[in-house]
Design an enzyme around this catalytic site. Sequence first.
Site, PDB file in Angstrom:
ATOM      1  N   CYS A 153       0.839  -1.201   0.000  1.00 13.32           N
ATOM      2  CA  CYS A 153       0.000   0.000   0.000  1.00 13.32           C
ATOM      3  C   CYS A 153       0.876   1.255   0.000  1.00 13.32           C
ATOM      4  CB  CYS A 153      -0.910   0.021   1.212  1.00 13.32           C
ATOM      5  SG  CYS A 153      -1.984   1.489   1.276  1.00 13.32           S
ATOM      6  N   ASP A 260      -4.965  -4.726 -13.268  1.00 18.31           N
ATOM      7  CA  ASP A 260      -5.592  -4.588 -14.589  1.00 18.31           C
ATOM      8  C   ASP A 260      -6.312  -5.829 -15.081  1.00 18.31           C
ATOM      9  OD1 ASP A 260      -4.661  -2.030 -14.572  1.00 18.31           O
ATOM     10  OD2 ASP A 260      -3.178  -2.292 -16.162  1.00 18.31           O
TER      11      ASP A 260
END
Length: 431
Positions: A153, A260
Amino acid sequence: MHIRSWLRRRLKLLPSQSNAMSRRTHSVSPSPRNPKRARIEHLLLENFKNGVVLAPMVRSGALPTRLFALKHGATLVWGPETVDKAILHAERVVDPVTGVVSYNGKSKAIWMTHPVEKPYLIYQIGSADPELAVQAARTVMNDISGVDLNCGCPKPFSTHAGMGAALLTNPDLLCSILTALREAMPPHITVTAKIRLLPSQEDTLELVERIVNTGISALTVHCRTRNMRDRDRAVIERLREIVDFVKGMGKDIAVIENGDCLGAEDANRVREATGAHSVMIARAAESNPSCFSSTPIVDLNKNLIPSYLRVAKYLDNHWSLTKFCISQFKGPSVNSTKAEEKRVREAVIKARSYDDVKDIVGEWTGEQDFKEIVQAIEARTSEDHSQAPDPAVDSLSRSSSLSQTETEVADEYITPEGTQNPEPPGSGAPL
């Protein structure tokens, strides 16, 4: 086994008892309990392969979203990152009506789960301290099947304290946390890690080698660097070398691609391009949690949002969190008009509570919607769970085959019947 006992006990309730239960008086159980007494099937290395899994997402990875993802084919689900210190002093509370397990802070639910998702649930920890990470994992280990260390993160709330992507530049600390978790957790609790690519492929491989040698069961690689954002194309072409490198180490662990992937069908393209064992979906699942199915839901305003609202209310998911999740939903319209979609969207946006969306959901029959989710998860075969013994809880119809001794043992050791982070805020659910 947990859900079987939970359903059995619910059927024994008298009408008067059910009415009393509906007031949601909560029972409290100590945490953690002795893990040796848990009668569960556990995840195997193979469970992390040949699958499409739900990514850890702050807020968007709420309990209802995870359940819908499992209903529609997600092989595993990661919970949202929860900072180690946030969970340590939480009170574990079980709703006797729904079975929801809440870890409550002083003013809000920090993290929520349900026994039906336990066989597929990976709990993600945000930590920069081996001891705190172990304490956090021990706090929730009776309600999960694995723990995952967030090493990717890039947001300040995580990196400023040395957590998340900050661990990528501190491999000694990163590996010490994973080693501590693996040594402290019982064998049936898997330990995994989720990282991002480093700018240099050489440095990435060096880091991967160290991480894999800590004894983890799977490694998720978000195919972006720390400085890249979601709008930047994921560099999935770098992953194949990583997959081959791990294989060359002689380690039979899964490498999971993140970045993606548009859904279950698109996951085939990603696997072919990268050699990854499984694919993790984030944004597509945030837009439509049924994307794990080869035939995802269309006309969300009719076919997903009403059911999601009913389930969320039934499970006592905080309205603000439910509202946020629904605001992210997007999908194709086939039999809906733009006017119908706009009406539903505006109603949710303006609503301040579940009472304000009655026109969308009709009767509040969330119990039936939830029952359908449970049945869908229970119906999974061994093949659906990566060839491993199906750890999903048995249905009530099978419980009749238990011997009296087995039933007594199961009742003795069951989990009592039956997200979010301090920053960004959690569900905000009142105690």
